[in-house]
Scaffold this motif. Structure first.
Motif, PDB file in Angstrom:
ATOM      1  N   ALA A 132       0.819  -1.213   0.000  1.00 27.26           N
ATOM      2  CA  ALA A 132       0.000   0.000   0.000  1.00 27.26           C
ATOM      3  C   ALA A 132       0.849   1.257   0.000  1.00 27.26           C
ATOM      4  N   ALA A 133       2.001   1.180  -0.691  1.00 30.43           N
ATOM      5  CA  ALA A 133       2.826   2.379  -0.856  1.00 30.43           C
ATOM      6  C   ALA A 133       2.344   3.086  -2.123  1.00 30.43           C
ATOM      7  N   ARG A 134       2.496   4.394  -2.153  1.00 26.60           N
ATOM      8  CA  ARG A 134       2.036   5.127  -3.335  1.00 26.60           C
ATOM      9  C   ARG A 134       2.885   4.754  -4.552  1.00 26.60           C
ATOM     10  N   ASP A 135       4.176   4.555  -4.306  1.00 28.01           N
ATOM     11  CA  ASP A 135       5.079   4.207  -5.413  1.00 28.01           C
ATOM     12  C   ASP A 135       6.352   3.641  -4.794  1.00 28.01           C
ATOM     13  N   LEU A 172      -1.921   9.513   5.727  1.00 30.23           N
ATOM     14  CA  LEU A 172      -1.560  10.316   4.558  1.00 30.23           C
ATOM     15  C   LEU A 172      -2.664  10.321   3.504  1.00 30.23           C
ATOM     16  N   PRO A 173      -3.851  10.772   3.865  1.00 31.20           N
ATOM     17  CA  PRO A 173      -4.942  10.749   2.875  1.00 31.20           C
ATOM     18  C   PRO A 173      -4.833  11.921   1.913  1.00 31.20           C
ATOM     19  N   ASN A 174      -3.821  12.765   2.095  1.00 31.01           N
ATOM     20  CA  ASN A 174      -3.722  13.977   1.279  1.00 31.01           C
ATOM     21  C   ASN A 174      -2.310  14.093   0.705  1.00 31.01           C
ATOM     22  N   ALA A 175      -2.002  15.249   0.134  1.00 33.33           N
ATOM     23  CA  ALA A 175      -0.667  15.473  -0.424  1.00 33.33           C
ATOM     24  C   ALA A 175      -0.094  16.720   0.226  1.00 33.33           C
ATOM     25  N   GLU A 202       4.309  11.639  -2.891  1.00 37.66           N
ATOM     26  CA  GLU A 202       4.973  11.303  -1.638  1.00 37.66           C
ATOM     27  C   GLU A 202       4.434   9.987  -1.108  1.00 37.66           C
ATOM     28  N   THR A 203       5.178   9.339  -0.248  1.00 36.76           N
ATOM     29  CA  THR A 203       4.658   8.186   0.476  1.00 36.76           C
ATOM     30  C   THR A 203       5.374   8.121   1.810  1.00 36.76           C
ATOM     31  N   ILE A 204       4.906   7.210   2.677  1.00 39.42           N
ATOM     32  CA  ILE A 204       5.465   7.161   4.027  1.00 39.42           C
ATOM     33  C   ILE A 204       6.638   6.205   4.065  1.00 39.42           C
ATOM     34  N   VAL A 205       7.736   6.648   4.683  1.00 40.08           N
ATOM     35  CA  VAL A 205       8.853   5.738   4.912  1.00 40.08           C
ATOM     36  C   VAL A 205       8.775   5.278   6.357  1.00 40.08           C
ATOM     37  N   VAL A 223       9.967  15.881   6.049  1.00 39.44           N
ATOM     38  CA  VAL A 223       9.897  15.481   4.651  1.00 39.44           C
ATOM     39  C   VAL A 223      11.295  15.401   4.027  1.00 39.44           C
ATOM     40  N   TYR A 224      12.308  15.594   4.832  1.00 41.32           N
ATOM     41  CA  TYR A 224      13.665  15.532   4.285  1.00 41.32           C
ATOM     42  C   TYR A 224      14.582  15.016   5.370  1.00 41.32           C
ATOM     43  N   VAL A 225      15.301  13.945   5.107  1.00 38.97           N
ATOM     44  CA  VAL A 225      16.256  13.455   6.098  1.00 38.97           C
ATOM     45  C   VAL A 225      17.550  13.078   5.389  1.00 38.97           C
TER      46      VAL A 225
END
Lengths: 324, 386, 858
Positions: free
Chosen positions: C129-132, C575-578, C584-587, C667-669
């Protein structure tokens, strides 16, 4: 039919096996491998039947049976314990056979033959007890019942020497010498073939082996070591020598024919086949070979001899056939 | 959807202009051809802009395509004389010779063939070789008769280098080669008959009773096997054997003439090549190869086909020049030779030879006493041996 | 440091993941779904090739692989026709040799591996269920390179340029002497593309599986296919470097005459076989494992019950991967290897049957456990066909593991039969089951059940008719790779039967293609979960994948978490939004799947497409030796990559964001949490195993040709040069290390990092140059002997990484000059530095080894 079949099929097949069959088991090593083959075929047919039966049970079986089979314990039992036992036993037996094959190395007074794979033929050199090297090609003769020790080499690319009736295959690798030992248990004529893809005419790299009684073998080797009888086709000999055939092919006792590049032709007329196991060995075949060898066996290393007319070809064919 | 014109400086717009221009050019060119407005009469001459276009186009094209880094084959002795022989037969008619204007017919060609005395000032060697090999479109300048023998054009290049320094007489002597009579004239043909006239053509380059071949790249024929000579002439005649020098000459010869020539040369005693003494090491290695071959390289001994008792249609090699032998072997290696029956045999073998083996075997045969009519060698004959 | 967030930190910050309640319970704002749709919209029309979303390029990938399957199958049909009767002359010898080489190469390298990777690309993100995938453009690049390169490779068969050395390409038969012309180089080229795309795929799959799982899906809840792909990718990382090295050696010997395989210079043809089979045998399992994983996913759905022995199956997969590296010698029993090694490899070869057995019996037990009797849908039929064929192939596999039997069967049609039973049973039938089972994920319509059944029976019967008799043909003495055979050996009848069978298979495939034409329509399925499966790929889907990313608590969430599909669709999960306005997707963390940050991903672009085509063109042009044009294409490729990477590093400006349950994520690491860092670690493993393959080759050649090694210290380089080289390398690493300390504040530019990095890259070059120069001084010449060649190979291997470092440094310097490199936003620098450390480490190890080993043994 397939489920019960393999054993039946195997027996059926073995009964009508051709000259190159691994199922004839006519030699020491091949016999042991054949027994292993039969046992494994029968055993694994049973295993296969078991798996199919269990599949049927899992799908069509009565509910109670299915529930019992649907437990993890079965996976341990059938997936781990069962194969460990079967495979372990097989491995031990396999090692025993390997050991038996290796024991041939201790044989006294083996027949020593050097076989070199060339693209796409076999250079065969008998090493006699008195230290002579007798060169021949594309055919082996061996005595029945005595250990044969082959030194396998390659002149160019990797080939593999395979004589299914007597032994498994062994590769011929440039820069290395491999050894293959076997005993031919019964007299007869069998076929072998290169088993490692060696480029172009790989399909046309076969040979015949004749196993003969020991005494006959010794007589034959003595004859092979000498020159052919004086030719009764001097015209053919003239064509042979003047056209340059002797630059690549040797005929013992004939000055001007001492080439070592192609097969030694000293007794070519007495061999079973021509072109490394691909043609019969008669006058017409010789003519066809010289005239058309690039069509018969494409890419072979002999230059095309389109220069010869029919008369010359006929004379040459007669001469070559006479090299007995 | 609303149509939005592209902005003036946008790439789309620039591309649009370019496409329009190209289209206009193509349409214009087609129209010019179809209307027939342009006068292509040769006596009319090129209008100056067309002349400029053609001249610059040709020069730039040659400069671009010619490979000046290409190393010409090492100069063989007599290379320019070999080129002279071809020049007289193939080039003189249009380009003239020193002190004599070209033929009146060829002078009415457009473009007019240039006089070539200054050619070597104008073009580099690589450019000359390129022109000779490829010819020039729509100018009357043909490409080299054999399209696989770029090696041969260097002889003509060598000759063109010498041309500016030649007087008429020197030129005549040079193009005559070994022929006693200079270039043949109409008189000669009537006086001497066809065979002798042909021989004049042969003798420009090949050996005569008094002289060896003009160049070490030219084979010596006197005493060569008749069957071989006949076969070679036939192959040149049919184009089965490639040579820009020999094909035009042999094309004109019928079977009877070829046969007479073969008879003539097979019986002719001629002096051997004049060539530099070969490298002893090469000769020794070559001897090994010639007598015993190279088993690992699958090369049979040369002797098995070119030695005593060989077929009559295999050539004799003893005393032939090293330059010629090596060049022929290279042609086999490159797949140029090998269309004839015998050629296919040699091609198979030559392709297995290394560059070193080519040189060695050539050196060995060049070092041998030269062959002579009817077997044996000239040396042996001179020594009084049978 | 702030960005070094570990699981523990996260758990400390947010508590463990809340198990109760929905992450985003309230109704979602108007227009949110439309925005998602806009962001994730698939480019249309002529822009379609720019697409990067895994479902779109996944279709391209699997479609291309299937086309190659059909094409190579047609070649097989032509060959079978030639072999139908003895002494047939339908084909010429040379054409047949090209055909079987192309058939094998295409099936192995252009179909089998890519199709499994394609399923990884296509299915895995959906199962998670990852966006990409984390590196969408990287996979798109690899796929385009594969499509272009593969197409060119295959077409060589039409103009007599196809290789003729067999798919295994054994030297010396493939060296310049015996294989002049470019044919063999085209093989090396084809393999090059598959090497690129396989490694890229492995990076994608490992980072994707470990880091983009939905919150809560700890490793023990990973779908079996995820495990299979993880092991698959791990095997690629270990196995492919061996064949990369082998192909390098072969191309170097072909082009420059370094004698790795020619006995004349002390080389050994068997070196190729060791390297090739060290890759080639695991490769069989590389194809089989994902397919087995798919079977383990489908069987539970078909039986409508959970998989029996999940843990055992995972262990079996791991064991298969592990064992597969111990079997390579079973392709080499006949090469004259000593009996003791034979015994070891024989045992290992037979032992690999055990994990396969575990899986088969787990499948059967699962079928038995199902409450209802199964329905014979096409996937079910293909799965049962798999069991039948694969078990038979596995049993013959145990037979050929026995040395005495193998010495007869090796390189005969028995092996042809065995190998096709394993491959087709183990991979092709599961693949067709997959086509039928997962079609609703990409097609708006299911494939036809009736046509599927017809296709199955034709393929199943055809397969057995074709391949079963080959067991017998082989035992009757028919070797493989012969283009014709005489009458007298008695193989004619069996071959005729095999040929008839081959045409029946073809008919089955044709029916399947007809089904595709009739029913396959790209689009959203009418029914989200037609098979009532338990895993996440059957959640409601659109271009953006799932509307929200579910909170997972079990292995079969759709079965065990009732209402999940509706909740996800309503946007009640994560993350139902952008929030950043882009893709984007969750790591999440690797083991426990605790959310760590939101990754910003690049969208459609021409850059990677141009880079792929230019890369393919470069290698192609090099193969046909058009060097100038090749160099131009190389420049285009590098430029396109620069453009591509320029907008990948988007910086931290838009964070942090809330994903649900009040969890705020950056959003950046950078550093060990970042997905880029993980990708570099995967590259470390690949590079490391490449260098280990090299060390193996060096030591192997030493055992074969010790006489070419320096005797008594003669001919060894003066130690001054390696010392200089080591100093340069250490200096280079130090320069990059200290660069981090002098990175400017946000919005500033200073000169020090540029000087340090530029100098560092130059020092790395100097280090490699000094090493090479030392060998030149010592009189070593790579064409002289295999020792010399091996010595030069070490700096060559390090040198190629240094070349990459130079380009990357150039890129980072450009970013620095444009003010896009600072002490927060430095992922580019960090990845370059990581590569530098690797190169330096490898270089130093190489120096120690190359200069130490001969002194130690000499």
């Amino acid at each position: 039919m397939k489920r019960a079949g393999p054993l039946l099929l195997l027996l059926l097949v073995a009964a009508c096996a051709g000259p190159q069959s691994a199922l004839s088991g006519a030699g020491s090593g091949s016999g042991r491998a054949l027994l292993l083959t039969i046992v494994m075929t029968v055993g694994f047919t049973a295993v296969f039947a078991l798996v199919l039966g269990l599949t049927a049970l899992a799908i069509f079986g009565p509910q109670g049976w299915r529930e019992r089979f649907g437990r993890e314990g079965w996976v341990y039992g059938l997936g781990i314990a069962f194969p460990v036992v079967v495979i372990g036993a097989l491995l031990l037996w396999g090692f025993a056979i390997l050991g038996a094959d290796e024991a041939l190395a201790d044989a006294e007074d083996p027949v020593r033959i050097e076989v070199t794979g060339e693209r796409w033929w076999w250079r065969v050199t008998y090493l006699t007890d008195d230290g002579r090297r007798v060169e021949s090609a594309n055919e082996l003769r061996v005595p029945v019942g005595r250990t044969v020790e082959l030194a396998l080499k390659s002149a160019d690319v990797i080939h593999s020497f395979w004589l299914p009736a007597y032994a498994g295959k062994t590769d011929m690798i440039p820069g290395r010498t491999n050894t293959l030992r076997f005993v031919a248990d019964e007299a007869g004529r069998v076929r072998g073939q290169c088993a490692e893809y060696c480029g172009g005419a790989h399909a046309f790299m076969a040979f015949w082996v004749e196993a003969m009684p020991e005494a006959a073998f010794e007589d034959w080797l003595e004859h092979e070591a000498g020159p052919p009888p004086e030719t009764s086709f001097p015209d053919g000999e003239t064509v042979f020598l003047s056209s340059g055939c002797g630059g690549c092919h040797a005929v013992r006792g004939t000055p001007g024919a001492s080439g070592e590049i192609g097969p030694n032709l000293s007794h070519v007329g007495s061999r079973t086949s021509l072109g490394a196991g691909i043609m019969p060995n008669d006058r017409e075949a010789f003519v066809r070979w010289v005239a058309d060898h690039q069509e018969i066996k494409p890419e072979n290393n002999m230059p095309p001899y389109d220069i010869l007319n029919d008369e010359e070809l006929a004379a040459l064919g007669a001469y070559l056939e006479g090299l007995q | 959807m609303r149509f939005r014109p592209p902005r003036p400086d946008s790439p789309k717009r620039v591309l649009g202009y370019l496409a329009g221009l190209v289209l206009f050019g193509i349409v214009g060119a087609i129209a010019l051809a179809y209307t027939g407005l342009y006068n292509i009469a040769a006596d009319h001459g090129h209008p100056p802009p067309v002349y400029w276009f053609l001249e610059v186009g040709m020069t730039r094209s040659i400069e671009l395509h010619a490979d000046n880094d290409e190393v010409p084959p090492p100069a063989a002795p007599g290379l320019a004389r070999l080129g002279a022989g071809h020049f007289a037969g193939g080039c003189e008619y249009c380009h003239g010779k020193p002190g004599v204007p070209p033929d009146p017919i060829s002078r009415r060609m457009l473009p007019m063939p240039p006089k070539l005395e200054r050619a070597s000032d104008h073009w580099t060697q690589g450019e000359l070789a390129w022109i000779l090999d490829h010819g020039i479109q729509a100018s009357g300048m043909p490409a080299w008769p054999s399209q696989v023998r770029a090696d041969e054009v260097w002889a003509v290049v060598a000759f063109l280098e010498e041309l500016p320094n030649l007087s008429t007489a020197e030129y005549e002597r040079m193009v005559a080669g070994n022929a006693r009579l200079g270039a043949r004239s109409a008189d000669e043909i009537t006086d001497w008959g066809e065979a002798e006239a042909s021989l004049t053509g042969c003798a420009r380059c090949h050996d005569t009773p008094d002289a060896p071949p003009v160049s070490t790249l030219v084979p010596r024929l006197g005493g060569q096997s008749r069957d071989y000579l006949l076969a070679a002439l036939k192959q040149y005649h049919l184009g089965d054997r490639e040579s820009g020098f020999m094909m035009p000459v042999a094309a004109a010869l019928d079977a009877a003439q070829r046969s007479r020539l073969a008879d003539y040369y097979a019986a002719l005693e001629t002096p051997p090549h004049e060539q530099a003494p070969p490298d002893e090491g090469a000769v020794a290695r070559g001897e090994q190869l010639a007598l015993f071959g190279d088993k690992d390289g699958m090369i049979p001994s040369c002797r098995s086909c070119h030695g005593e008792g060989a077929r009559a249609d295999y050539p004799k090699l003893d005393g032939q020049s090293a330059d010629y032998l090596a060049q022929q072997l290279r042609l086999w290696q490159d797949g140029v030779h090998g269309r004839s029956e015998a050629g296919r045999i040699m091609a198979t073998i030559a392709q297995r030879m290394s560059a070193e083996q080519v040189k060695d075997s050539a050196a060995y045969y060049a070092s041998r006493p030269a062959f002579a009519p009817g077997g044996g060698t000239r040396q042996a004959r001179a020594d009084g041996a049978p | 440091m702030l960005d070094r967030t570990t699981d523990e930190d996260r758990i400390r910050a947010f508590g463990a993941l809340p198990q109760k309640g929905l992450p985003n319970p309230g109704p979602r704002p108007e227009g949110e779904e439309e925005e998602l749709l806009k962001i994730w919209a698939t480019p249309t029309g002529w822009r379609l090739p720019t697409a990067v979303n895994n479902t779109v390029i996944g279709i391209l990938y699997i479609g291309a692989a299937f086309v190659f399957f059909v094409l190579a199958g047609i070649l097989a049909l032509v060959m079978r026709t030639q072999l139908a009767v003895p002494n047939n002359d339908l084909l010429t010898q040379d054409l047949y040799n090209q055909l079987f080489t192309t058939h094998g190469t295409t099936m192995m390298f252009l179909f089998a591996i890519p199709s499994m990777e394609a399923l990884g690309v296509m299915l895995l993100p959906q199962m998670l269920a990852a966006r990409d995938l984390p590196f969408p453009r990287l996979s798109a690049f690899a796929i385009w390179a594969y499509v272009v390169g593969g197409a060119v490779f295959f077409t060589t068969v039409f103009y007599d340029l196809a290789p003729r050395g067999g798919w295994f390409m054994y030297p010396p038969n493939t060296l310049k002497e015996f294989a002049p012309g470019d044919n063999a180089d085209f093989w090396l080229l084809g393999i090059g593309f598959i090497e690129i795309s396989a490694i890229a795929g492995a990076i994608e799959i490992i980072v994707g599986t470990l880091r983009t799982r939905p919150p809560g899906m700890s490793l023990d809840k990973l779908p079996i296919f995820g495990w299979a792909m993880l092991i698959f990718a791990g095997m690629i990382m270990v196995a492919f470097p061996a064949v990369i090295l082998a192909t390098m050696l072969l191309e170097i010997e072909r082009s420059f005459g370094w004698p790795f395989f020619s006995p004349e210079g002390g080389g050994d043809p068997l070196l190729w076989q060791h390297l090739f089979w060290f890759f080639g045998h695991p490769e069989v399992y590389i194809m089989f494992l994902p397919a087995a994983g798919l079977v383990s996913m489908m069987i539970p759905t078909i039986a409508q019950t959970k998989l029996v022995g999940y843990r055992l199956v995972v262990l079996a997969l791991i064991a298969t991967g592990f064992f597969s590296f111990g079997l390579w010698v079973h392709h080499m029993y006949a090469t004259g290897i000593p009996g003791l090694s034979l015994a070891f490899f024989s045992a290992a070869s037979a032992a690999v049957a055990i994990p396969s057995g575990i899986q088969v019996f787990s499948w059967l037990a699962t079928l038995a456990k199902g409450r209802r009797r199964i329905r014979f849908t096409p996937p079910a039929l293909f799965l049962l066909g798999t069991v039948f064929i694969f078990v038979l192939g596995g049993l013959t596999g145990v037979m050929v593991a026995m040395v005495p039997f193998d010495l007869q069967a090796h390189d005969t049609y028995f092996i042809t039969a065995h190998m096709h039973y394993v491959m087709i049973g183990g991979m092709v039938f599961p693949l067709f089951a997959t086509f039928y089972y997962w079609a609703p994920m990409v097609s708006s319509r299911l494939l036809s059940e009736r046509l599927g059944q017809v296709a199955f029976w034709l393929m199943f019967i055809g397969f057995n008719v074709s391949f079963f008799p080959m067991h017998i043909t082989g035992l009757l003495g028919m070797p493989r790779r012969v283009w014709t055979y005489p009458d007298e050996v008695g193989w004619g009848g069996y071959n005729m039967v095999s040929t008839i069978g081959a045409y029946i298979i073809a008919a089955g495939v044709a029916v399947f293609i007809w089904d595709l034409i009739k029913n396959f329509r790209v689009g959203n399925a009418e029914e989200d979960n037609p098979w009532n499966a338990g895993t996440l790929e059957f959640l409601p889907q659109d271009d953006y994948s799932t509307r929200s990313i579910p909170h997972v608590t079990t292995r079969d969430p759709l079965w065990d978490q009732p209402g999940l599909a509706e909740e996800v669709k309503a946007g009640h999960h994560y993350l139902p939004n952008a929030p950043t306005g882009g893709r984007e997707t969750i790591v999440t963390s690797a083991i426990h799947a605790v959310p760590q940050y939101v990754i910003q991903m690049p969208g459609p672009s021409w850059t990677h497409v141009i880079a792929a085509v230019a890369t393919a063109a470069t290698f192609l042009l090099l193969t046909v030796k058009v060097v100038t044009l090749a160099m131009i294409c190389a420049v285009v490729a590098v430029a396109a990559m620069f453009f591509w990477l320029w907008d990948v590093d988007r910086g931290p400006d838009k964070g942090p964001v809330e994903i649900g349950h009040g969890i705020e994520l950056p959003v950046y690491v950078t550093g060990p949490v970042a997905h880029g860092w993980w990708a570099m670690m995967v590259l470390y493993l690949v590079g490391g195993s490449l260098y280990l393959s090299y060390l193996f080759s060096y030591l192997y050649m030493w055992t074969v040709s010790p006489e070419t090694w320096p005797q008594g210290g003669a001919g060894l380089a003066n130690l001054g040069w390696p010392l200089l080289s080591a100093l340069c390398l250490i200096g280079s690493a130090a320069a990059f290390y200290f660069t981090k300390r002098v990175l400017p504040e946000r919005g500033r530019i200073n000169l020090a990092p540029a000087l340090l990095m530029g100098g560092g890259a130059l020092l790395a070059c100097a280090g490699v140059a000094a090493e090479i120069w030392g060998h030149v001084q010592a009189g070593l010449r790579p064409t002289q002997s295999v020792y010399d060649a091996m010595v030069y190979l070490s700096p060559v291997l390090t040198g190629q990484i240094v070349v990459a470092i130079c380009f990357m440094t150039l890129f980072v310097l450009l970013r620095h000059a444009r003010g896009k490199l600072d002490n927060v936003r430095y992922a580019n620098y960090e990845n370059t530095a990581l590569l530098v450390y690797f190169a330096v480490g490898q270089g130093l190890l190489g120096l120690l080894f190359i200069h130490g080993f001969p002194r130690m043994v000499g």
